[in-house]
Design an enzyme around this catalytic site. Structure first.
Site, PDB file in Angstrom:
ATOM      1  N   THR A 197       0.905  -1.300   0.035  1.00 32.36           N
ATOM      2  CA  THR A 197      -0.106   0.003  -0.029  1.00 32.36           C
ATOM      3  C   THR A 197       0.906   1.245  -0.055  1.00 32.36           C
ATOM      4  O   THR A 197       2.032   1.058   0.454  1.00 32.36           O
ATOM      5  CB  THR A 197      -0.946  -0.018   1.317  1.00 32.36           C
ATOM      6  N   SER A 219       1.858   5.428  -1.913  1.00 28.79           N
ATOM      7  CA  SER A 219       2.248   5.974  -3.218  1.00 28.79           C
ATOM      8  C   SER A 219       3.519   5.535  -3.925  1.00 28.79           C
ATOM      9  O   SER A 219       3.195   5.419  -5.400  1.00 28.79           O
ATOM     10  CB  SER A 219       2.804   7.483  -3.068  1.00 28.79           C
ATOM     11  N   THR A 220       4.255   4.726  -3.483  1.00 32.74           N
ATOM     12  CA  THR A 220       5.293   4.037  -4.340  1.00 32.74           C
ATOM     13  C   THR A 220       4.669   2.741  -4.761  1.00 32.74           C
ATOM     14  O   THR A 220       4.966   2.339  -5.985  1.00 32.74           O
ATOM     15  CB  THR A 220       6.486   3.838  -3.533  1.00 32.74           C
ATOM     16  N   GLY A 253       6.310  -0.673   0.141  1.00 29.10           N
ATOM     17  CA  GLY A 253       6.988   0.336   0.525  1.00 29.10           C
ATOM     18  C   GLY A 253       7.435   0.657   1.881  1.00 29.10           C
ATOM     19  O   GLY A 253       7.113  -0.591   2.645  1.00 29.10           O
ATOM     20  N   ALA A 254       8.056   1.625   2.290  1.00 29.16           N
ATOM     21  CA  ALA A 254       8.511   1.671   3.716  1.00 29.16           C
ATOM     22  C   ALA A 254       8.297   3.272   3.993  1.00 29.16           C
ATOM     23  O   ALA A 254       8.653   4.010   3.111  1.00 29.16           O
ATOM     24  CB  ALA A 254       9.639   1.192   3.977  1.00 29.16           C
ATOM     25  N   LYS A 311       6.535   0.985   9.152  1.00 31.48           N
ATOM     26  CA  LYS A 311       5.579   1.073   8.035  1.00 31.48           C
ATOM     27  C   LYS A 311       4.429   1.447   8.885  1.00 31.48           C
ATOM     28  O   LYS A 311       4.114   1.071   9.985  1.00 31.48           O
ATOM     29  CB  LYS A 311       5.311  -0.285   7.451  1.00 31.48           C
ATOM     30  N   GLY A 312       3.273   1.782   8.046  1.00 27.92           N
ATOM     31  CA  GLY A 312       1.880   2.093   8.671  1.00 27.92           C
ATOM     32  C   GLY A 312       1.498   3.578   8.673  1.00 27.92           C
ATOM     33  O   GLY A 312       0.503   3.854   9.107  1.00 27.92           O
ATOM     34  N   GLU A 352      -0.545  -5.471   5.789  1.00 29.90           N
ATOM     35  CA  GLU A 352       0.842  -5.634   5.210  1.00 29.90           C
ATOM     36  C   GLU A 352       1.747  -6.832   6.162  1.00 29.90           C
ATOM     37  O   GLU A 352       2.322  -7.446   5.457  1.00 29.90           O
ATOM     38  CB  GLU A 352       1.495  -4.237   5.337  1.00 29.90           C
ATOM     39  N   LYS A 361      13.913   7.673   2.646  1.00 23.88           N
ATOM     40  CA  LYS A 361      13.764   6.589   3.249  1.00 23.88           C
ATOM     41  C   LYS A 361      14.682   5.782   3.900  1.00 23.88           C
ATOM     42  O   LYS A 361      14.290   4.947   5.128  1.00 23.88           O
ATOM     43  CB  LYS A 361      12.501   5.616   2.719  1.00 23.88           C
TER      44      LYS A 361
END
Length: 219
Positions: A28, A30-31, A82-83, A94-95, A103, A121
């Protein structure tokens, strides 16, 4: 190169790890949205996907990619996500998008975890990004008091209800040097669903979008 361009480069680079005729674990954010767009170009070469959020499910279905229920899939060859932060030990926070529990579930059954991120990141020490903790609503205050005893500064993420019907505490003021231990300690608090530390099951490969192109880091 813009930050979004670096995210896009990392997302498209992850296609290399997708096996033909497989079901792909999809995260989940944007990346990951760039990865989903890339996945749409090879949708006829895969069976479909398992998704970690309602938002990703909608995007996958809009591209004509079949989304399988997690309970019908015993194993995934790859999970791409992503991260919000990742360190050099391939441990992550994450989150930020409140999908951490799903995830973590999808990541747990994947043979390989591919993290896709832009260069901002990658950090030496986790914790500048507030650590999300998903909690059962009635336990929010009780969990917050326990986190304060642990030295954290929990802030209720107002207006945020997860796909599981739960709430999020974002924990500030931690420099996280023992991520695996903290992950376990938080998960042992009554009322915690899970937390956003992905340390016990970290990334296997990091595809890092940089101005010079995508760098591959292996754990």
């Amino acid at each position: 190169m813009s930050q979004d361009a670096m995210k896009k480069a990392a997302g498209w680079a992850a296609l290399e790890y997708v096996e033909r005729d497989s079901i792909v674990g999809v995260g989940t954010g944007s990346t990951v949205n760039h990865f989903i767009d890339a996945l749409g170009t090879i949708k006829d070469q895969i069976q479909g996907a398992v998704s970690s959020s309602e938002a990703s499910t909608e995007r996958l279905k809009a591209l004509g990619i079949e989304v399988f229920d997690m309970n019908s899939v015993s194993e995934l060859s790859v999970y791409v996500d992503g991260a919000d932060e990742i360190n050099h030990q391939m441990e992550m926070i994450k989150g930020g998008g409140a999908a951490l529990t799903r995830e973590k579930i999808v990541a747990s059954v994947a043979k390989q975890f591919i993290c896709i991120a832009d260069g901002s990141k990658l950090v030496d020490t986790l914790g500048r990004f507030p650590l999300p903790v998903e909690v059962i609503p009635m336990a929010r205050s009780a969990v917050a008091r326990e986190i304060v005893k642990m030295g954290g500064d929990p802030v209720y993420r107002e207006g945020c209800i997860t796909d599981n019907g739960c709430q999020i505490l974002d924990v500030h003021s931690w420099e996280i040097t023992e991520a695996k231990a903290l992950e376990a300690q938080l998960n042992n608090l009554v009322g915690v669903v899970t937390n956003g530390l992905f340390a016990r099951r970290g990334a296997d490969v990091l595809l890092l979008g940089t101005p010079e192109g995508v760098k591959t880091v292996k754990g």
